[in-house]
Structures are given as structure tokens and as C-alpha cells.
Design a protein around this motif. Structure first.
Motif: not given
Lengths: 393, 121
Positions: A42, A44, A59, A61-62, A64, B4-8, B11, B73-75, B94, B96
Motif C-alpha cells: 500500500x 513505499x 509540486x 510529478x514523477x 514510472x 504510473x504517476x507519482x504526484x505530490x 504543492x 508514497x501511498x498507493x 502513488x 507523495x
């Protein structure tokens, strides 16, 4: 069920710790009601470089990116990283609201209890290592349907594969900026919202229109007027394509309100050589050099240096020959690249091989380091040469 | 291919958490698992040394400022038809939730707390 100050003090007593040597605040740690291990998937922990951390704080994004059978990569706006899971034998607890001694000292000294809930725990984290973007696929996708001009039959067929920027981001393991830069390197053109690579003959046709016009108008190739080009060549080809050609092979500037292009001699000489070499397996070097110089626009000087990564000279054959060898036709991975180079030629000098492995160099890797890792060196006629570490079939 | 986006999460100002690193494993006393249970008391000496009392042990550690910070990171799997601005259905994401710039490392062997000191005869 929360601990009280009395209980905390009692524990200190039993532990024989002197409260006077401690800061007055204490964190009573407990596991939150939903606390679980990262193994559940859930959440990481992602290790960041300071620049990536700053981007998240701003603000951004990254992303994967990867296919199920590919090694996943993580992309920021402009960089690509290999993503791996690092295990640790230690247990990592993530604690919200936990203060460091420096933070506590800055605050008013209260004899207080901070009830702190542990969010979760893990014994692994995601590790990033900067890597080369996987851009070979970009050319492969665009070559599925090269642009041959507006009148080509293909353009009327809507089934031919075409890719928008979003489509490319969906398919290529690279950051957006790295993809954009590579599109420029490939002389790709956005036509009707889709990125297209020009079919080689068509690209050369456009270039020839321009260079012939420069010649017939006796312009300096450093001052090619955009408007006149569009006027004279417009009847032959779409204006956007003429301008695209000028942008690929020159640099735009403005002089007294008029737009001009300074043509890039190196790029044009290189393209001309490509055109000459691609129709033969190999060329007599002396003959080639003569034809080549005659084929380029007046005032441009050809030089073999312009052909690095495009063509290879064999100085051991009699007569000396030159043939087309494009670095972007070679494998993308290190071992694959070296294998194919050594299959082609058993021994290489550093000067000859460098253009064909330059793009493999990572952030901190040099050509020398790559050669040490993937080849074996020896001396041949007083010159250092490199060959494969293992037999190549 | 999957994106798969990892967003804040926000902001303007992500929460800052702390990482605590312990050697070995923590086991719950009862088989109900760790959730909801107390771990222990975390003190700091006036010199800033973390002292953790867990059960019958005292652990002395140190605060380390991380050269490479972490992001928690929370899924977030789509169950409720999320769409992004382009109105496409988004896949797994995910968020942040927090950044971790400091960790408390305990790697010295814990000292047992002896509650009954036999008196010298």
C-alpha cells in the motif's frame, strides 16, 4: 490507553535515566491503528536525489514507465532513472509528527508528551540510479510510417501508425525533455499534431531544393532569406516543410527585421555524405572524397571528422575504403553494442571506436572506462588497439 | 507500457516525517499484530542523542541528516473512476504523502533494564 507523564517518569526511574540530562519533551510511540508493513504494497519508500526532492516539493510529478517485461524506469521532467528495490536487514519505521532535538529546542520547553503514531514500517525501499533514456524505440516507432510528402498515398490512409507527444510518452522509457531533444536530433516534424520522421529521400529532396536555390541566387549560405525561400520553393513543396528543413539544417536569426538562416556546413556535408554512401556497400575512399566535395554547396569544406558515427574508414584495405555505419542502427545495450562492433571489425583504435560508444557513456563514465570493461587492449604496429574480451562467433 | 504517476499530495508544503531505523525485527507480544500497540518512549538527551526505551531495553542512537531524502508514497488504485485533466481514466497512482529528511538510527546493542538489583550481602 495513552501513556501519562507519571508513567513515563516511572519508566525513566526504572531505567535509571536522569531526567535532568534529557530534553523535557518525550515522544510516546505507538503503532497507528492502520499501521502495516510495506510488503502489503500500500505504500513505499522512495530514495531521492536532492534535486528530485525539490521538484516534488515544488509540486511536480514523477512517472514510472515500463512494460511488464521491461525494467521499470522513473522519469522526472528531464531525466530518467533505473528503479530498483533495495533490501535492508534493518527495520525502517515511518513516523509522522516526530520532532528532532533541534526542532524541540527551538520550541518552548514544555514537559510534555507527544503521542506519536507510527504510520508503517518496511525493510526495503526504492532506489534510483540515473540512466540513459531508452530512445532507440522512438526512431523505431516513427520509422513505421515515415513522411514522404503531402502527396504520398500513405497520407490518405488513416490506418498508418502515427504518434502524438502523449502517445510517445506512453511508449518510451524516457523523460519528456529527453524525448523532445531526440525528436530534434532525428529532424522529426510535428505534422497535423503527429510526430513524423522524414523519409530520407524526401528530406534530401527538400535540402536539395534549398541548396540549389542558394546556388542559383548566389546567396552566402550564411544568409539565406526565409521569405524568398518560401516564395520560390512554395510551389514545389509545402511551406511548413521548407521551413522545417531550414530549421534542421540551419540556425535562424533576424537582421533588420528580416528572417534569415545560417546553414550548418557540418550538417549539410554530413547529410550529403549519407546520401552518397547509402547506395553502395562501400566506396573507394579517394573517389568518395572527391565526389563528396563536389556535391556540397559552394563554400562548404568537407572533412572526414564530419562523419563520426555515420561512416567508417578502412585504412588497411587496398584501396582504402569507406562505408556507411550508423551508430543508431547498432544495439542500445552496452554488451550488445560491443559485440556488434567487434563482429564487424576485430580490432579497433580508440579514435575509430569512440564515436560508436560515446552515447553509452553515463553521467560519470568515460570512453576509457567502457573500453576497460568491455574490451581487451593490445599493441599493433605501435598503436593501441582494442578487441573483444571473448570470442565472437 | 504502463505509466504510473507519482504526484505530490500538495504543492505548498509536504509534511515532514522522520525515519527510525532499528536493527532486527519488532515482534508483537500478542498475536494480534503491531497495529494499535505501544512501541516505547523516545527521549533525547540535552546533547541531542536519541534514547529509546522499548520493553526492557534502552537503545542509544543518533540523528542522521539524510543526504538522499526519502518520499513516502501511498498507493492509490482507481476504484472510483478517477480522471485526470485530459479526462482519461487513470491507472494506479502513488501520492507523495510526506518527505523524510532525517533518520534516527539505532545500531548499538540495546542495554537491558535490570529492575531487580540484588543487594550486596
Amino acid at each position: 490507553m495513552k501513556r501519562t507523564r507519571e508513567e513515563v517518569d516511572a519508566t525513566l526511574l526504572i531505567a535509571k535515566l536522569n531526567a535532568a540530562e534529557l530534553l523535557p519533551a518525550v515522544h510516546c510511540l505507538s503503532f497507528g491503528p492502520g499501521a502495516s508493513g510495506a510488503a502489503a504494497g500500500d505504500f513505499s519508500l522512495l530514495e531521492l536525489e536532492p534535486t528530485l526532492c525539490q521538484q516534488l516539493e515544488d509540486g511536480h510529478s514523477l512517472v514510472i514507465r515500463g512494460d511488464k517485461d521491461e525494467q521499470a524506469v522513473l522519469c522526472s521532467k528531464d531525466k530518467t532513472y533505473d528503479l530498483k528495490i533495495a533490501d535492508t536487514s534493518n527495520m525502517l519505521l515511518f513516523i509522522p509528527g516526530c520532532k528532532t532535538p533541534d526542532q524541540l529546542k527551538k520550541e518552548e520547553a514544555h514537559c510534555n508528551i507527544i503521542h506519536t503514531e507510527i504510520f508503517g514500517f518496511s525493510n526495503n525501499y526504492w532506489e534510483l540510479r540515473r540512466c540513459r533514456p531508452k530512445l532507440k524505440k522512438l526512431k523505431k516507432l516513427l520509422m513505421e510510417n515515415p513522411y514522404e510528402g503531402p502527396d504520398s498515398q500513405k497520407e490518405k490512409d488513416s490506418n498508418c501508425s502515427k504518434y502524438t507527444t502523449e502517445d510517445l510518452l506512453d511508449q518510451i522509457q524516457a523523460s519528456e525533455e529527453e524525448i523532445m531533444t531526440q525528436l530534434q536530433v532525428l529532424n522529426a516534424c510535428e505534422i497535423g499534431g503527429y510526430w513524423r520522421i522524414l523519409e530520407f529521400d524526401y528530406e534530401m529532396k527538400l535540402l536539395n531544393h534549398v541548396t540549389q536555390l542558394v546556388d542559383s541566387e548566389s546567396w552566402s549560405f550564411r544568409k539565406v532569406p526565409l521569405n524568398t525561400c518560401l516564395q520560390e520553393l512554395g510551389p514545389l513543396e509545402p511551406e511548413e516543410m521548407i521551413e522545417h528543413c531550414l530549421k534542421c539544417y540551419g540556425k535562424k536569426y533576424v537582421d533588420e527585421g528580416e528572417v534569415y538562416f545560417e546553414l550548418d556546413a557540418d550538417k549539410i556535408c554530413r547529410a550529403t555524405a549519407h546520401m552518397l554512401l547509402q547506395n553502395a556497400v562501400k566506396f573507394n575512399l579517394a573517389e568518395f572524397q572527391e565526389v563528396w566535395q563536389q556535391s556540397v554547396p559552394e563554400g562548404m569544406i568537407t572533412s572526414l571528422d564530419q562523419l563520426k558515427g555515420l561512416a567508417l574508414v578502412d585504412r588497411h584495405s587496398r584501396p582504402e575504403i569507406i562505408f556507411l555505419l550508423k551508430v543508431d542502427d547498432l544495439p542500445e545495450d552496452n554488451q550488445g553494442r560491443f559485440n556488434s562492433l567487434f563482429s564487424l571489425r576485430e580490432k579497433w583504435t580508440e579514435e575509430d571506436i569512440a564515436p560508436y560508444i560515446q552515447d553509452l557513456c553515463g553521467e560519470k563514465q568515460t570512453i576509457g572506462a567502457l573500453l576497460t570493461k568491455y574490451s581487451r587492449s593490445s599493441m599493433q604496429n605501435g598503436v593501441k588497439v582494442y578487441n573483444s574480451r571473448r570470442p565472437i562467433s | 507500457m504502463v505509466q504510473i504517476v507519482i504526484s505530490s499530495a500538495r504543492a505548498g508544503g509536504l509534511a515532514e516525517w522522520v525515519l527510525m531505523e532499528l536493527q532486527g525485527e519488532i515482534e508483537a507480544r500478542y498475536s494480534t499484530g503491531l497495529a494499535g500497540n505501544l512501541l516505547g518512549d523516545l527521549h533525547y538527551t540535552t546533547e541531542g542523542i536519541p534514547v529509546l526505551i522499548v520493553g526492557h531495553h534502552i537503545l542509544y542512537g543518533k540523528i542522521i541528516h539524510l543526504e538522499k531524502p526519502f518520499a513516502v508514497l501511498v498507493k492509490h488504485t482507481p476504484g472510483d473512476r478517477d480522471c485526470d485533466e485530459l479526462r482519461r481514466e487513470t491507472g494506479t497512482q502513488y501520492l507523495v504523502t510526506a518527505l523524510i529528511k532525517n533518520k534516527i538510527l539505532f545500531k548499538i546493542r540495546p542495554k537491558p533494564i535490570i529492575t531487580n538489583v540484588p543487594k550486596k550481602v
